[in-house]
Design an enzyme around this catalytic site. Structure first.
Site, PDB file in Angstrom:
ATOM      1  N   ASP A  90      -4.583  17.943  -9.940  1.00 24.12           N
ATOM      2  CA  ASP A  90      -6.122  17.361  -9.704  1.00 24.12           C
ATOM      3  C   ASP A  90      -5.814  17.507  -8.496  1.00 24.12           C
ATOM      4  OD1 ASP A  90      -8.508  16.464  -9.650  1.00 24.12           O
ATOM      5  OD2 ASP A  90      -8.678  14.302 -10.308  1.00 24.12           O
ATOM      6  N   HIS A 136      -9.443  17.536  -7.082  1.00 27.34           N
ATOM      7  CA  HIS A 136      -9.685  16.126  -6.935  1.00 27.34           C
ATOM      8  C   HIS A 136     -11.158  16.777  -5.562  1.00 27.34           C
ATOM      9  CE1 HIS A 136     -10.776  11.883  -5.973  1.00 27.34           C
ATOM     10  NE2 HIS A 136     -10.590  11.552  -7.186  1.00 27.34           N
ATOM     11  N   GLU A 171      -7.140  20.259 -12.293  1.00 31.52           N
ATOM     12  CA  GLU A 171      -9.136  19.935 -12.230  1.00 31.52           C
ATOM     13  C   GLU A 171      -9.779  20.152 -11.030  1.00 31.52           C
ATOM     14  OE1 GLU A 171     -10.029  15.526 -12.908  1.00 31.52           O
ATOM     15  OE2 GLU A 171      -8.111  16.618 -13.639  1.00 31.52           O
ATOM     16  N   GLU A 202     -15.921  16.277 -14.489  1.00 35.06           N
ATOM     17  CA  GLU A 202     -16.092  14.343 -14.213  1.00 35.06           C
ATOM     18  C   GLU A 202     -17.208  13.938 -13.404  1.00 35.06           C
ATOM     19  OE1 GLU A 202     -13.197  12.435 -10.568  1.00 35.06           O
ATOM     20  OE2 GLU A 202     -11.833  14.669 -12.021  1.00 35.06           O
ATOM     21  N   HIS A 242     -12.432  12.518 -19.028  1.00 34.48           N
ATOM     22  CA  HIS A 242     -12.377  11.802 -18.036  1.00 34.48           C
ATOM     23  C   HIS A 242     -12.014  10.070 -18.030  1.00 34.48           C
ATOM     24  CE1 HIS A 242     -12.781  10.313 -13.864  1.00 34.48           C
ATOM     25  NE2 HIS A 242     -11.889  11.038 -13.320  1.00 34.48           N
TER      26      HIS A 242
END
Length: 385
Positions: free
Chosen positions: A186, A188, A212, A238, A288
């Site tokens: 991730d 993020h 991700e 997400e 998610h």
């Protein structure tokens, strides 16, 4: 359907960082939902309360019409707060309908397309000192796939020292487990466009399952510069809140896995539509879910009914869950047991989980005021968490 008329809506703000909604009908059938934005629980709670006049007195059976009214009836629409409030309400309505008809929610979505769902959970990618210990623990709990943060704080253009350090954690896992486990990484949204390709160069030898959120969703135009650079699947979504948010990246063909959140992207109703839209573009879905048991159960019903669902995130043991975890408010925690990397088909009516309201009322007295950390670079400037 007078017996399904909505008579009461109650909110429970409980630790570690969750908000639950209880919708009660005239006949006493109760539905549970999880309407929350992490770090903005009170704001979402206020939004749910503002939506109550559109709900009280309506039959809970009219899920789609209620969805349309809540989404479109206020003129302004979309965004994390409204869509998260709508998501929790939608989950609760599906829970009620399933219980009223005595079937699991996925049966109402067309029935299951699989007998079990592949699962993954988090391990602490920020700290190499604990990563092997946490991975071994998750393997002992039945998981065969993990996700972790790929980086810590990142500059707009980071030093070569920082770039070289990003692969250290996944390297440890590959040395320990070989290719017997899957590892998602991730980013993020911490990484800006100038650094993404260089980081992929460092990570590619260790074959992550996916990368991700390589850039923030508001910078999704950058994905076209990243997508063809590597064979590693790109995942994002997400921080997208409706089918309209996903429309452009699907049309542009710059994503392999979408990750809508069942507590942010319009609930079961909307994510079902998003999943079908993604299938038409040959794109997979992996919802998610770093939240609580109701959000997880909602995601699983979507997974069981969606042919392009590939893997499901679980927040079991996630670093946010200090003092409380996803099983603490559930009277039938066995439904979340993972064996050989998979979770078996849920079979109870509605969402299939039994919420312990006594524990919720006790935890409600504690509440929470969770906020995500604020990170800064060495020069004092703000950086993405």
């Amino acid at each position: 359907m007078d017996h399904l008329r909505i008579e009461n809506i109650e909110l429970f703000k409980v630790p570690p960082r969750w908000l639950f909604v209880k919708v009660t009908t005239k006949s006493g059938i109760v539905g549970w939902g999880e309407p929350v934005v992490e770090g903005r629980a009170d704001t979402v709670a206020a939004c749910v309360q503002e939506l109550q006049p559109y709900l009280i007195g309506r039959t809970a059976n009219q899920i789609e019409d209620i969805w349309q009214v809540l989404y479109r009836g206020g003129f302004y629409r979309g965004g994390p707060i409204l869509m998260s409030a709508l998501s929790g309400i939608d989950q609760a309505l599906w829970d009620i309908k399933g219980k009223a008809l005595n079937v699991p929610v996925y049966e109402l979505l067309g029935g299951s397309v699989r007998d079990r769902m592949k699962m993954y959970c988090w391990i602490g990618g920020d700290n190499p000192d604990v990563i092997l210990e946490q991975a071994q623990q998750r393997v002992s709990q039945g998981y065969q796939a993990f996700k972790m943060n790929a980086t810590g704080p990142m500059e707009w253009v980071s030093s070569i020292k920082e770039v070289k350090s990003v692969a250290s954690n996944i390297k440890l896992l590959r040395e320990e487990f070989g290719n017997t486990i899957d590892i998602g990484l991730d980013f993020h949204g911490r990484v800006h466009k100038p650094m993404v390709k260089r980081l992929i160069d460092e990570l590619a030898p260790y074959e992550p399952l996916f990368i991700e959120e390589p850039v923030l969703s508001e910078n999704s135009q950058v994905l076209k510069h990243i997508y063809s650079y590597s064979s590693i699947p790109i995942a994002t979504g997400e921080r997208m809140f409706s089918r309209w948010d996903f429309k452009e990246i699907l049309h542009e063909g710059v994503v392999d896995i979408i990750q809508p959140d069942l507590s942010h992207a319009g609930g079961i109703s909307e994510v079902r539509r998003i999943a079908a839209m993604a299938e038409a573009y040959d794109v997979a879905i992996a919802p998610h879910c770093p939240l609580g048991p109701i959000s997880l159960a909602s995601a699983l019903h979507l997974d069981f009914a969606s042919p392009n669902a590939i893997i499901q995130e679980s927040s079991l043991g996630i670093h946010y869950n200090e003092g409380f975890d996803i099983l603490d408010y559930v009277d039938n925690p066995e439904v979340f047991n993972v064996k050989d990397g998979y979770l078996e088909l849920l079979t109870k009516p509605g969402l299939g989980i039994e919420i312990n309201e006594k524990k919720l009322n006790e935890a409600k007295k504690i509440g929470h005021n969770w906020k995500n950390p604020i990170w800064r670079n060495k020069d004092g400037s703000f950086t993405e968490w």
